[in-house]
Scaffold this active site. Structure first.
Site, PDB file in Angstrom:
ATOM      1  N   PRO A 101       0.728  -1.268   0.014  1.00 36.80           N
ATOM      2  CA  PRO A 101      -0.044   0.059  -0.221  1.00 36.80           C
ATOM      3  C   PRO A 101       0.769   1.387  -0.093  1.00 36.80           C
ATOM      4  O   PRO A 101       1.948   1.580   0.684  1.00 36.80           O
ATOM      5  CB  PRO A 101      -0.952   0.072   1.258  1.00 36.80           C
ATOM      6  N   CYS A 102       0.557   2.255  -0.896  1.00 39.27           N
ATOM      7  CA  CYS A 102       1.303   3.311  -1.091  1.00 39.27           C
ATOM      8  C   CYS A 102       1.109   4.570  -0.384  1.00 39.27           C
ATOM      9  O   CYS A 102       1.843   5.589  -0.437  1.00 39.27           O
ATOM     10  CB  CYS A 102       1.259   3.894  -2.613  1.00 39.27           C
ATOM     11  N   GLN A 103       0.151   4.656   0.602  1.00 39.93           N
ATOM     12  CA  GLN A 103      -0.204   5.855   1.260  1.00 39.93           C
ATOM     13  C   GLN A 103       0.971   6.587   1.952  1.00 39.93           C
ATOM     14  O   GLN A 103       1.266   7.486   2.024  1.00 39.93           O
ATOM     15  CB  GLN A 103      -1.364   5.663   2.425  1.00 39.93           C
ATOM     16  N   TYR A 105       4.016   6.140   1.312  1.00 39.84           N
ATOM     17  CA  TYR A 105       5.283   6.626   0.303  1.00 39.84           C
ATOM     18  C   TYR A 105       4.708   8.010  -0.393  1.00 39.84           C
ATOM     19  O   TYR A 105       5.538   8.735  -0.790  1.00 39.84           O
ATOM     20  CB  TYR A 105       5.591   5.578  -0.548  1.00 39.84           C
TER      21      TYR A 105
END
Length: 402
Positions: A101-103, A105
């Site tokens: 999950p990219c939140q 980054y």
């Protein structure tokens, strides 16, 4: 067939693109959100005839590594056989795909969070991805993420260094220049500007010419799959039936602001908008349709203040340009669609889940299982299948080289 595991699989955008080639077999997938799990299971069963998808798409938390590998019996996640079972059954795997999950980054996430996401557990989910790679030693892996990964430093150390050192420690090479791993989905036929980092990892033991392989992938093979034509929002969604607005109190008292047209595809159902928002949408849609374009960010902020009665540090409305690719479709869509306003002034609304899915390049027969909010969220978090398909084809070419 190239045997694949998909980690952090979501609703299956990456899987979809790989399966479309007919050259990959999904041995297992791991995802911990229920609507996404149900959506991927449904897709594998109905489209790709994977009858045991309910077992192989694992609803589980990747942070619980031992159980992930060996199996679990759990109140929250039920029973599962674990990855070892499926990997052994298929006599090993060739490849791992997925993106944590990219939140944590994302630059936007860091701006919103008071600690700059320093303490967010999602900064370190890649370590669990790394553990799975280390256990099964595939020839290649694909690790997808947001460009913010290039600047994220949760504990003072660049996350890119942690990732490179981590994979190096288990015998995998990734490119030294991660900026070269930056791609825009719009270049691959997706009707959306969506910049993403695509990290290819190569097993140094199995592929002695790993440096050349990485160089070829980024500079020669993947770019071959770029499209000559950039697909616009209008081309992607313009043929869907109109959802015309209601202005009477009777409909609005039932939280119904738009007609739901008869339609051959699912999820082409607009969310409710109040009359004030509908009028704001109309003003901004007409501004673009007429070619006047007087509403720059300053004018939009002023309009917001007039309509809402309070100031906003950012302008909260954006109409999708009909003759350009969409702006990046994001999971925030499940909260509101004000930055994804349909361009047609007669409709006065934000985009439907099906329109969002088309802008992400999901086929019309792809069914999203769950609520409308669930659909917006999983669509916004997905890898566009057309981009995934280009990556899958590029990997097939690499496979022939090695």
């Amino acid at each position: 067939m190239i045997k694949v595991i998909d980690l952090f699989a979501g609703c299956g955008g990456l899987t979809e693109g790989f399966m479309q080639t007919g050259k990959y077999q999904e041995v297992a997938a791991v995802e911990w959100l229920v609507p996404q799990v149900n959506t991927l299971r449904n897709r594998l069963k109905t489209k790709w005839n994977e009858t045991d998808a309910d077992d192989r798409v694992m609803h589980f938390d990747i942070q619980r590594e031992q159980e992930l590998f060996e199996g679990w019996n759990d109140e929250k996640f039920g029973q599962g056989k674990g990855l070892d079972y499926f990997v052994n059954k298929s006599s090993g795997i060739d490849m791992i795909i997925g993106g944590p999950p990219c939140q944590a980054y994302s630059v936007a996430g860091r701006v919103r969070d008071e600690n700059g996401m320093k303490e967010d557990y999602r900064n370190y989910l890649f370590e669990h991805y790394l553990s799975v790679v280390d256990r099964y030693k595939p020839k290649f892996f694909i690790f997808e993420n947001v460009p913010g990964i290039l600047s994220a430093t949760p504990n003072g150390t660049p996350i890119t260094k942690l990732i490179k050192d981590g994979f190096d420690s288990i015998g995998y090479e990734i490119t030294d220049d991660l900026k070269a791993a930056l791609v825009n989905a719009a270049d691959y036929g997706v009707p959306q500007n969506r910049n993403r980092i695509i990290i290819l990892g190569v097993n140094k033991k199995l592929v002695p010419e790993y440096k050349k392989i990485l160089d070829d992938f980024y500079n020669v093979i993947l770019p071959k799959y770029k499209c000559d034509h950039v697909v616009t929002v209008r081309e992607a969604i313009g043929d869907l039936p109109k959802c015309m607005p209601y202005f009477d109190e009777e409909h609005h008292s039932k939280r119904k602001s738009h007609d739901t047209p008869e339609c051959s595809v699912s999820m082409h159902v607009p969310r409710y908008s109040n009359l004030r928002d509908m009028d704001t949408f109309r003003i901004l849609e007409e501004d673009i349709a007429s070619g006047e374009r007087k509403y720059d960010s300053k004018a939009i902020s002023k309009l917001y203040e007039e309509k809402i009665g309070s100031k906003s540090p950012i302008h909260r409305y954006h109409v999708l340009e009909p003759d350009e690719p969409s702006t990046t479709i994001i999971a925030h869509l499940y909260k509101d669609g004000n930055r994804f306003i349909h361009y047609d002034p007669t409709q006065q609304r934000t985009i439907t889940p099906r329109e969002a899915a088309r802008l992400q390049s999901f086929p019309d027969d792809f069914e999203f299982v769950g609520s409308r909010g669930n659909a917006y969220q999983m669509i916004g978090n997905a890898v566009p299948p057309l981009l995934a398909n280009a990556i899958a084809k590029a990997i097939l070419e690499l496979w022939e080289e090695v």
